[in-house]
Design a protein around this motif. Sequence first.
Motif, PDB file in Angstrom:
ATOM      1  N   PRO A 267       0.831  -1.206   0.000  1.00 47.35           N
ATOM      2  CA  PRO A 267       0.000   0.000   0.000  1.00 47.35           C
ATOM      3  C   PRO A 267       0.866   1.256   0.000  1.00 47.35           C
ATOM      4  O   PRO A 267       1.820   1.366   0.769  1.00 47.35           O
ATOM      5  CB  PRO A 267      -0.799  -0.124   1.300  1.00 47.35           C
ATOM      6  CG  PRO A 267      -0.900  -1.596   1.524  1.00 47.35           C
ATOM      7  CD  PRO A 267       0.418  -2.160   1.058  1.00 47.35           C
ATOM      8  N   GLY A 268       0.536   2.172  -0.898  1.00 49.69           N
ATOM      9  CA  GLY A 268       1.292   3.409  -1.014  1.00 49.69           C
ATOM     10  C   GLY A 268       2.452   3.336  -1.978  1.00 49.69           C
ATOM     11  O   GLY A 268       3.069   4.363  -2.287  1.00 49.69           O
TER      12      GLY A 268
ATOM     13  N   GLY B  93     -11.084   0.500  -6.583  1.00 52.80           N
ATOM     14  CA  GLY B  93     -10.475   0.877  -5.318  1.00 52.80           C
ATOM     15  C   GLY B  93      -9.138   0.237  -5.027  1.00 52.80           C
ATOM     16  O   GLY B  93      -8.617   0.368  -3.918  1.00 52.80           O
ATOM     17  N   VAL B  94      -8.549  -0.442  -6.011  1.00 50.38           N
ATOM     18  CA  VAL B  94      -7.266  -1.100  -5.797  1.00 50.38           C
ATOM     19  C   VAL B  94      -6.114  -0.115  -5.986  1.00 50.38           C
ATOM     20  O   VAL B  94      -5.114  -0.150  -5.262  1.00 50.38           O
ATOM     21  CB  VAL B  94      -7.106  -2.300  -6.755  1.00 50.38           C
ATOM     22  CG1 VAL B  94      -5.736  -2.964  -6.579  1.00 50.38           C
ATOM     23  CG2 VAL B  94      -8.217  -3.316  -6.534  1.00 50.38           C
TER      24      VAL B  94
ATOM     25  N   ARG C  70      -3.571   1.628  -3.443  1.00 48.11           N
ATOM     26  CA  ARG C  70      -4.338   2.335  -2.421  1.00 48.11           C
ATOM     27  C   ARG C  70      -4.163   1.639  -1.080  1.00 48.11           C
ATOM     28  O   ARG C  70      -4.018   0.430  -1.007  1.00 48.11           O
ATOM     29  CB  ARG C  70      -5.826   2.382  -2.794  1.00 48.11           C
ATOM     30  CG  ARG C  70      -6.628   3.291  -1.875  1.00 48.11           C
ATOM     31  CD  ARG C  70      -8.097   3.249  -2.220  1.00 48.11           C
ATOM     32  NE  ARG C  70      -8.426   3.926  -3.462  1.00 48.11           N
ATOM     33  CZ  ARG C  70      -8.618   5.228  -3.575  1.00 48.11           C
ATOM     34  NH1 ARG C  70      -8.466   6.005  -2.522  1.00 48.11           N
ATOM     35  NH2 ARG C  70      -8.941   5.757  -4.728  1.00 48.11           N
ATOM     36  N   GLY C  71      -4.230   2.412  -0.006  1.00 47.20           N
ATOM     37  CA  GLY C  71      -4.113   1.861   1.334  1.00 47.20           C
ATOM     38  C   GLY C  71      -5.402   1.204   1.784  1.00 47.20           C
ATOM     39  O   GLY C  71      -6.294   0.910   0.982  1.00 47.20           O
ATOM     40  N   THR C  72      -5.534   1.001   3.087  1.00 47.62           N
ATOM     41  CA  THR C  72      -6.687   0.310   3.654  1.00 47.62           C
ATOM     42  C   THR C  72      -7.967   1.084   3.380  1.00 47.62           C
ATOM     43  O   THR C  72      -8.011   2.301   3.504  1.00 47.62           O
ATOM     44  CB  THR C  72      -6.528   0.154   5.180  1.00 47.62           C
ATOM     45  OG1 THR C  72      -5.303  -0.531   5.414  1.00 47.62           O
ATOM     46  CG2 THR C  72      -7.674  -0.636   5.773  1.00 47.62           C
TER      47      THR C  72
ATOM     48  N   THR D  69      -8.223  11.600   6.392  1.00 46.32           N
ATOM     49  CA  THR D  69      -7.212  10.748   6.997  1.00 46.32           C
ATOM     50  C   THR D  69      -5.926  11.570   6.988  1.00 46.32           C
ATOM     51  O   THR D  69      -5.944  12.765   6.696  1.00 46.32           O
ATOM     52  CB  THR D  69      -7.012   9.448   6.196  1.00 46.32           C
ATOM     53  OG1 THR D  69      -6.606   9.795   4.861  1.00 46.32           O
ATOM     54  CG2 THR D  69      -8.297   8.642   6.135  1.00 46.32           C
ATOM     55  N   GLU D  70      -4.814  10.929   7.263  1.00 48.49           N
ATOM     56  CA  GLU D  70      -3.548  11.663   7.263  1.00 48.49           C
ATOM     57  C   GLU D  70      -3.201  12.200   5.881  1.00 48.49           C
ATOM     58  O   GLU D  70      -2.556  13.238   5.755  1.00 48.49           O
ATOM     59  CB  GLU D  70      -2.415  10.755   7.762  1.00 48.49           C
ATOM     60  CG  GLU D  70      -2.528  10.388   9.238  1.00 48.49           C
ATOM     61  CD  GLU D  70      -1.354   9.550   9.691  1.00 48.49           C
ATOM     62  OE1 GLU D  70      -0.503   9.219   8.834  1.00 48.49           O
ATOM     63  OE2 GLU D  70      -1.270   9.236  10.886  1.00 48.49           O
ATOM     64  N   ASP D  71      -3.624  11.471   4.827  1.00 46.72           N
ATOM     65  CA  ASP D  71      -3.167  11.850   3.499  1.00 46.72           C
ATOM     66  C   ASP D  71      -4.264  12.247   2.528  1.00 46.72           C
ATOM     67  O   ASP D  71      -3.965  12.729   1.437  1.00 46.72           O
ATOM     68  CB  ASP D  71      -2.356  10.709   2.874  1.00 46.72           C
ATOM     69  CG  ASP D  71      -3.165   9.420   2.776  1.00 46.72           C
ATOM     70  OD1 ASP D  71      -4.259   9.370   3.358  1.00 46.72           O
ATOM     71  OD2 ASP D  71      -2.691   8.482   2.113  1.00 46.72           O
ATOM     72  N   SER D  72      -5.538  12.090   2.874  1.00 46.58           N
ATOM     73  CA  SER D  72      -6.568  12.404   1.892  1.00 46.58           C
ATOM     74  C   SER D  72      -7.933  12.601   2.536  1.00 46.58           C
ATOM     75  O   SER D  72      -8.207  12.058   3.610  1.00 46.58           O
ATOM     76  CB  SER D  72      -6.645  11.286   0.839  1.00 46.58           C
ATOM     77  OG  SER D  72      -7.033  10.068   1.454  1.00 46.58           O
TER      78      SER D  72
END
Length: 263
Positions: free
Chosen positions: A30-31, A62-63, A75-77, A140-143
Amino acid sequence: MQINPGAAEFPHRQIAAQLTTRIRRGDWAPGERLPSIPAMAEMFGVAKQTVQRAVDQLRVEGVLITKPGSGTYVRGTRRRLNRLSRGRYGGFRGYHTDLAARYRQQLVSVGRSPAPAEVADAFGVPDGTELICRRHLVRTEDSPVEVGASWFLPADAAGTSLERAEAFGRPLYQEAEEATGRRYVTATDTISARQPSREESETLQIRPDTPVLHLLHVAYDNARKPIEVAQATWPGPMTTLTEEYRIPAPAPEPDPDPGLVLG
């Protein structure tokens, strides 16, 4: 990595399946950024447009996430919506502790706004009626992961704290109960999938063709009159909806009528 030209499945779907397999087994975390479109086209021996279709499919699913000017990333969780709006109520009203550690809600604006159709219908007022609206953004922290709004009738909330541009140190429903003098008793949640508006796609930083999940939450008092109508919109590909519920046991068989003769 290769595709089978003789397979019934389209080449871009074969590529998408292989990329998903590699992501699941940890080849890309992820990332992590994937190779460029031209590089993957060379790896698979296909045109760049074919790889782009595969990436677009996985982005909608969403992958993957595409960052303009930067590349394509895993993509993350996903965000799990395992509480709908009911998490606002009960012993853990508002965001649960584990969610609060990962998500930050920001009050964006407070003021009078024309009611959209679904909000007007819920309150039983004409479309465009000016209501008190509190808009928020969750990150979230990034989006950003949620845009939302809570609507109130001016007859209930005018001149109260609900009309002030300030965040509360407690869940909104508690502030609303005190401000309106009405208690939340029941609520309904309606979830639908649709394409985002231009403003939603820009705020959530998603492409205009990325589907979103939309929640309409209506909270009622004991007379079944709406107190609050809330909206929330999430990027569909990075959101999963999970409901856990009890399944009732089979009802016991009634005792046979002692006066009934069988056989």
